[in-house]
Design a protein around this motif. Structure first.
Motif, PDB file in Angstrom:
ATOM      1  N   ILE A   1       0.824  -1.217   0.000  1.00 20.90           N
ATOM      2  CA  ILE A   1       0.000   0.000   0.000  1.00 20.90           C
ATOM      3  C   ILE A   1       0.854   1.261   0.000  1.00 20.90           C
ATOM      4  O   ILE A   1       0.593   2.204  -0.751  1.00 20.90           O
ATOM      5  CB  ILE A   1      -0.927   0.010   1.240  1.00 20.90           C
ATOM      6  CG1 ILE A   1      -1.854  -1.202   1.209  1.00 20.90           C
ATOM      7  CG2 ILE A   1      -1.717   1.308   1.328  1.00 20.90           C
ATOM      8  CD1 ILE A   1      -2.671  -1.376   2.463  1.00 20.90           C
ATOM      9  N   ALA A   2       1.894   1.274   0.854  1.00 21.27           N
ATOM     10  CA  ALA A   2       2.712   2.489   1.030  1.00 21.27           C
ATOM     11  C   ALA A   2       4.057   2.091   1.644  1.00 21.27           C
ATOM     12  O   ALA A   2       4.218   0.966   2.131  1.00 21.27           O
ATOM     13  CB  ALA A   2       1.990   3.473   1.951  1.00 21.27           C
ATOM     14  N   PRO A   3       5.033   3.009   1.639  1.00 23.27           N
ATOM     15  CA  PRO A   3       6.287   2.730   2.348  1.00 23.27           C
ATOM     16  C   PRO A   3       6.014   2.446   3.819  1.00 23.27           C
ATOM     17  O   PRO A   3       5.135   3.067   4.431  1.00 23.27           O
ATOM     18  CB  PRO A   3       7.083   4.025   2.170  1.00 23.27           C
ATOM     19  CG  PRO A   3       6.510   4.664   0.939  1.00 23.27           C
ATOM     20  CD  PRO A   3       5.054   4.310   0.950  1.00 23.27           C
ATOM     21  N   VAL A   4       6.766   1.511   4.396  1.00 24.65           N
ATOM     22  CA  VAL A   4       6.583   1.110   5.790  1.00 24.65           C
ATOM     23  C   VAL A   4       7.875   1.346   6.561  1.00 24.65           C
ATOM     24  O   VAL A   4       8.927   0.826   6.202  1.00 24.65           O
ATOM     25  CB  VAL A   4       6.174  -0.372   5.905  1.00 24.65           C
ATOM     26  CG1 VAL A   4       6.050  -0.784   7.375  1.00 24.65           C
ATOM     27  CG2 VAL A   4       4.862  -0.629   5.171  1.00 24.65           C
ATOM     28  N   HIS A   5       7.762   2.141   7.619  1.00 24.97           N
ATOM     29  CA  HIS A   5       8.894   2.358   8.520  1.00 24.97           C
ATOM     30  C   HIS A   5       8.735   1.406   9.705  1.00 24.97           C
ATOM     31  O   HIS A   5       7.701   1.396  10.366  1.00 24.97           O
ATOM     32  CB  HIS A   5       8.911   3.804   9.020  1.00 24.97           C
ATOM     33  CG  HIS A   5      10.061   4.121   9.937  1.00 24.97           C
ATOM     34  ND1 HIS A   5      10.114   3.672  11.248  1.00 24.97           N
ATOM     35  CD2 HIS A   5      11.216   4.840   9.741  1.00 24.97           C
ATOM     36  CE1 HIS A   5      11.234   4.095  11.812  1.00 24.97           C
ATOM     37  NE2 HIS A   5      11.907   4.810  10.917  1.00 24.97           N
ATOM     38  N   VAL A   6       9.769   0.591   9.968  1.00 21.84           N
ATOM     39  CA  VAL A   6       9.733  -0.367  11.071  1.00 21.84           C
ATOM     40  C   VAL A   6      10.736   0.057  12.142  1.00 21.84           C
ATOM     41  O   VAL A   6      11.931   0.190  11.863  1.00 21.84           O
ATOM     42  CB  VAL A   6      10.064  -1.795  10.589  1.00 21.84           C
ATOM     43  CG1 VAL A   6       9.966  -2.784  11.764  1.00 21.84           C
ATOM     44  CG2 VAL A   6       9.130  -2.220   9.461  1.00 21.84           C
ATOM     45  N   SER A   7      10.247   0.267  13.336  1.00 22.48           N
ATOM     46  CA  SER A   7      11.142   0.582  14.457  1.00 22.48           C
ATOM     47  C   SER A   7      11.606  -0.710  15.110  1.00 22.48           C
ATOM     48  O   SER A   7      10.976  -1.769  14.971  1.00 22.48           O
ATOM     49  CB  SER A   7      10.426   1.469  15.485  1.00 22.48           C
ATOM     50  OG  SER A   7       9.317   0.780  16.045  1.00 22.48           O
ATOM     51  N   ASP A   8      12.713  -0.628  15.846  1.00 20.11           N
ATOM     52  CA  ASP A   8      13.280  -1.796  16.518  1.00 20.11           C
ATOM     53  C   ASP A   8      13.918  -1.300  17.810  1.00 20.11           C
ATOM     54  O   ASP A   8      15.020  -0.753  17.799  1.00 20.11           O
ATOM     55  CB  ASP A   8      14.321  -2.461  15.609  1.00 20.11           C
ATOM     56  CG  ASP A   8      14.770  -3.818  16.113  1.00 20.11           C
ATOM     57  OD1 ASP A   8      14.029  -4.437  16.900  1.00 20.11           O
ATOM     58  OD2 ASP A   8      15.859  -4.274  15.699  1.00 20.11           O
ATOM     59  N   ILE A   9      13.221  -1.469  18.926  1.00 16.99           N
ATOM     60  CA  ILE A   9      13.586  -0.789  20.169  1.00 16.99           C
ATOM     61  C   ILE A   9      14.030  -1.772  21.250  1.00 16.99           C
ATOM     62  O   ILE A   9      13.265  -2.663  21.636  1.00 16.99           O
ATOM     63  CB  ILE A   9      12.405   0.036  20.707  1.00 16.99           C
ATOM     64  CG1 ILE A   9      11.868   0.991  19.641  1.00 16.99           C
ATOM     65  CG2 ILE A   9      12.820   0.787  21.974  1.00 16.99           C
ATOM     66  CD1 ILE A   9      12.801   2.112  19.267  1.00 16.99           C
ATOM     67  N   TYR A  10      15.257  -1.591  21.716  1.00 18.94           N
ATOM     68  CA  TYR A  10      15.762  -2.374  22.845  1.00 18.94           C
ATOM     69  C   TYR A  10      16.304  -1.477  23.959  1.00 18.94           C
ATOM     70  O   TYR A  10      16.317  -1.870  25.111  1.00 18.94           O
ATOM     71  CB  TYR A  10      16.879  -3.328  22.383  1.00 18.94           C
ATOM     72  CG  TYR A  10      16.421  -4.402  21.434  1.00 18.94           C
ATOM     73  CD1 TYR A  10      15.928  -5.616  21.908  1.00 18.94           C
ATOM     74  CD2 TYR A  10      16.473  -4.203  20.059  1.00 18.94           C
ATOM     75  CE1 TYR A  10      15.505  -6.605  21.034  1.00 18.94           C
ATOM     76  CE2 TYR A  10      16.045  -5.185  19.178  1.00 18.94           C
ATOM     77  CZ  TYR A  10      15.572  -6.385  19.672  1.00 18.94           C
ATOM     78  OH  TYR A  10      15.140  -7.357  18.804  1.00 18.94           O
ATOM     79  N   THR A  11      16.750  -0.300  23.596  1.00 22.37           N
ATOM     80  CA  THR A  11      17.420   0.585  24.548  1.00 22.37           C
ATOM     81  C   THR A  11      16.911   2.015  24.413  1.00 22.37           C
ATOM     82  O   THR A  11      16.217   2.363  23.451  1.00 22.37           O
ATOM     83  CB  THR A  11      18.940   0.587  24.314  1.00 22.37           C
ATOM     84  OG1 THR A  11      19.213   1.234  23.046  1.00 22.37           O
ATOM     85  CG2 THR A  11      19.523  -0.821  24.311  1.00 22.37           C
TER      86      THR A  11
END
Length: 263
Positions: free
Chosen positions: A96-106
């Motif tokens: 559908i559209a560009p997807v920004h994926v976050s990845d949070i550990y700290t």
């Protein structure tokens, strides 16, 4: 050219005017960045600010989205998180559209995400203000916690089966920051545990029962307490331990009050 926190390249061909967020803590961050008018779709778990669900289209949950509803919203970008959303959801959304994926550990990951949003959504000044405030509160909290002794804890997130926070996640990072020694730190992610073995596996001083995702009650505290030595059970605000982004502006003051309760 932009990248997300998985180092995936995002091709943004026009200024972003329509945002769908599939992560509650990131939705809250968008609002605090001044982007409320551009947010067109959120999940049913996006509860901050409280009025938002009355004004925005609900596109499902974090693990079960309504892809056709998202498509009709015609978003310029969709915001996901590696832990909150599945690979299948990301793949469907990318059609559908560009997807920004976050990845949070700290906390550093959190600050990086805010910086990336500042660039993506052309709100760098607002992003800088939030990161500066977070860093100020963080340094103040480090001074507050510096001389406090470590306390052994178990942080429960689910019942039937019993599940806790292990290592390699944001909750454990904040537990460590609080001088809490997580007795399940040797286990990965969010392990299932046997309640009857809690004394053998560390015998915590405190049992922390998170307000989310499971609604723990007094009877659950009593149930767990039967298997500990003399652990004190405390109900804690799960958002403060697991939501990142601008929620951190409130988290450190909450942690101070928590420690003052258990001294």
């Amino acid at each position: 050219m932009y990248t997300d926190q998985l180092k995936r390249k995002l091709i943004i061909k026009k200024p972003i005017q329509r945002i769908v967020s599939l992560v509650p803590s990131q939705t809250e961050l968008l609002i605090d960045l001044g982007l409320e008018e551009k947010v067109v779709g959120i999940t049913k778990f996006c509860i901050h600010p409280y009025y938002l669900k009355q004004n925005k289209k609900i596109v499902g949950g974090t693990k079960n989205i309504k892809i056709n509803v998202i498509k009709k919203l015609n978003p310029d970008i969709i915001l996901c998180n590696k832990e909150e959303n599945t690979e299948e959801i990301v793949a469907e959304c990318e059609k559908i559209a560009p997807v920004h994926v976050s990845d949070i550990y700290t906390l550093d990951d959190c600050l990086e995400l805010i910086h990336q949003y500042g660039n993506l959504f052309n709100c760098r000044t607002e992003a800088d203000k939030i990161t500066q405030k977070i860093n100020f509160k963080l340094n103040d909290f480090k001074t507050f916690i510096h001389n406090m002794p470590k306390k052994k804890v178990a942080y429960f997130i689910w019942r039937n089966p019993w599940m806790v926070a292990g290592n390699n996640n944001f909750i454990n990072h904040l537990l460590t920051l609080n001088n809490f020694d997580n007795i399940y730190n040797s286990k990965s992610r969010y392990p299932e545990i046997e309640l009857k073995k809690i004394r053998l596996e560390g015998d915590p001083d405190f049992v922390l029962l998170s307000s989310e995702p499971y609604p723990f009650k007094e009877e659950h505290a009593f149930e767990i307490g039967r298997f500990t030595h003399h652990a004190k059970t405390i109900f804690v605000d799960g958002e403060m331990f697991s939501w990142y982004g601008s929620r951190l502006l409130k988290a450190f003051d909450y942690f101070k009050k928590l420690h003052n309760r258990i001294i």
